[in-house]
Design a protein around this motif. Structure first.
Motif, PDB file in Angstrom:
ATOM      1  N   SER A  64     -25.902   8.559 -19.205  1.00 19.72           N
ATOM      2  CA  SER A  64     -25.167   7.517 -19.007  1.00 19.72           C
ATOM      3  C   SER A  64     -23.728   7.912 -19.847  1.00 19.72           C
ATOM      4  O   SER A  64     -23.907   8.228 -20.974  1.00 19.72           O
TER       5      SER A  64
ATOM      6  N   THR B 147     -19.507   6.738 -20.817  1.00 19.83           N
ATOM      7  CA  THR B 147     -18.431   6.126 -21.042  1.00 19.83           C
ATOM      8  C   THR B 147     -17.100   6.975 -21.533  1.00 19.83           C
ATOM      9  O   THR B 147     -17.401   7.338 -22.627  1.00 19.83           O
TER      10      THR B 147
ATOM     11  N   SER C   3     -18.573   4.881 -16.775  1.00 20.64           N
ATOM     12  CA  SER C   3     -17.796   4.012 -16.917  1.00 20.64           C
ATOM     13  C   SER C   3     -16.340   4.672 -17.533  1.00 20.64           C
ATOM     14  O   SER C   3     -16.193   5.548 -18.380  1.00 20.64           O
TER      15      SER C   3
ATOM     16  N   ASN D  85     -27.850  10.173 -23.062  1.00 23.35           N
ATOM     17  CA  ASN D  85     -28.033   8.799 -22.632  1.00 23.35           C
ATOM     18  C   ASN D  85     -26.939   7.894 -23.386  1.00 23.35           C
ATOM     19  O   ASN D  85     -27.080   8.092 -24.731  1.00 23.35           O
ATOM     20  N   ASN D  86     -26.322   7.106 -22.707  1.00 25.70           N
ATOM     21  CA  ASN D  86     -25.086   6.328 -23.593  1.00 25.70           C
ATOM     22  C   ASN D  86     -24.183   6.954 -24.541  1.00 25.70           C
ATOM     23  O   ASN D  86     -24.126   6.573 -25.660  1.00 25.70           O
ATOM     24  N   THR D  87     -23.612   8.060 -23.846  1.00 23.04           N
ATOM     25  CA  THR D  87     -22.606   8.724 -24.648  1.00 23.04           C
ATOM     26  C   THR D  87     -21.262   8.211 -24.490  1.00 23.04           C
ATOM     27  O   THR D  87     -20.853   7.583 -23.213  1.00 23.04           O
ATOM     28  N   THR D  88     -20.555   8.158 -25.380  1.00 23.91           N
ATOM     29  CA  THR D  88     -19.054   7.731 -25.223  1.00 23.91           C
ATOM     30  C   THR D  88     -18.175   8.462 -25.890  1.00 23.91           C
ATOM     31  O   THR D  88     -18.106   9.098 -26.945  1.00 23.91           O
TER      32      THR D  88
ATOM     33  N   SER E 265     -28.847  10.331 -27.685  1.00 25.27           N
ATOM     34  CA  SER E 265     -28.854   9.246 -27.074  1.00 25.27           C
ATOM     35  C   SER E 265     -27.703   8.453 -28.013  1.00 25.27           C
ATOM     36  O   SER E 265     -27.731   8.552 -29.263  1.00 25.27           O
ATOM     37  N   ASN E 266     -26.998   7.432 -27.430  1.00 26.42           N
ATOM     38  CA  ASN E 266     -25.891   6.566 -28.183  1.00 26.42           C
ATOM     39  C   ASN E 266     -25.167   7.408 -29.076  1.00 26.42           C
ATOM     40  O   ASN E 266     -24.964   7.029 -30.476  1.00 26.42           O
TER      41      ASN E 266
ATOM     42  N   THR F  30     -21.365   8.882 -30.064  1.00 27.98           N
ATOM     43  CA  THR F  30     -19.820   8.533 -29.824  1.00 27.98           C
ATOM     44  C   THR F  30     -19.194   9.557 -30.404  1.00 27.98           C
ATOM     45  O   THR F  30     -19.144   9.758 -31.503  1.00 27.98           O
TER      46      THR F  30
ATOM     47  N   ASP G 219     -30.082  10.406 -32.301  1.00 31.57           N
ATOM     48  CA  ASP G 219     -29.726   9.100 -31.848  1.00 31.57           C
ATOM     49  C   ASP G 219     -28.739   8.217 -32.653  1.00 31.57           C
ATOM     50  O   ASP G 219     -28.963   8.318 -33.899  1.00 31.57           O
TER      51      ASP G 219
ATOM     52  N   SER H 193     -25.035   5.442 -14.491  1.00 35.38           N
ATOM     53  CA  SER H 193     -24.047   4.647 -15.251  1.00 35.38           C
ATOM     54  C   SER H 193     -22.868   5.550 -15.816  1.00 35.38           C
ATOM     55  O   SER H 193     -23.079   6.609 -16.803  1.00 35.38           O
TER      56      SER H 193
END
Length: 192
Positions: A165, A167, A190, A129-132, A93-94, A96, A72, A188
């Protein structure tokens, strides 16, 4: 007869010793190319440099994080170079993955034919979850895939996409091969 038996035992012993020494010097399983000096646990940053880590550097960094249960809030800073595709598992999670610049970081995808039955193969597969994914050029090759194929994918029929998710920002996706540029079925997704 005893001399032949003793000689054979010595040769077997020497052979086994040589094999054991070779296994220590040349391990058969690949070790992650991540050097501890490239990891800043306090800042949750891991640095990948092509000259040191090679084409597998991004995946090696992901594997290092997973091996150490660092799932995370991490950032993988990717230096200039050409890298292979990678897989980000749903435990993350999270996360980048940030290239030095769009022009200097190239990730080659869809360059090898995947094994039959492999889903979403050949590209950057981001199931966290919430990968950029940012600041890189992603090229799609022409290798045939047995199932879904994309340069960047957040699709996994087995997971269903519920907790995925992704981005993708400041990236160029290019190529004229098999598959699609982006493939997703998550709540999600983007592209910035």
């Amino acid at each position: 007869m005893k001399e032949k038996k003793d000689g054979l035992q010595k040769r077997i012993f020497c052979g086994l010793t040589a094999l054991a020494t070779a296994a220590m010097v040349f391990p058969t399983t690949a070790m992650a190319a991540v050097d501890e000096s490239d990891v800043n646990v306090g800042a949750q940053v891991i640095t990948v440099e092509f000259a040191e880590d090679g084409a597998s550097g991004i995946q090696d960094a992901i594997d290092y994080l997973a091996t150490n249960n660092y799932y995370d809030g991490w950032t993988i800073e990717v230096g200039a170079g050409t890298y292979n595709d990678c897989n980000i598992s749903q435990e993350f999670s999270n996360l980048t993955v940030s290239g030095e610049s769009e022009a200097s970081v190239i990730v080659e995808t869809l360059i090898e034919t995947a094994a039959d039955g492999t889903r979403d193969s050949g590209g950057i597969n981001a199931y966290g979850n919430n990968t950029t994914i940012e600041n890189m050029t992603i090229t799609a090759g022409t290798a045939a895939q047995p199932s879904f194929a994309a340069a960047v994918s957040a699709h996994d029929g087995a997971v269903g996409g519920a907790d995925i998710s992704l981005t993708v920002q400041n990236c160029t996706i290019t190529g004229s091969g098999m598959g699609t540029g982006l493939l997703f079925d998550c709540p999600s997704f983007s592209v910035i």
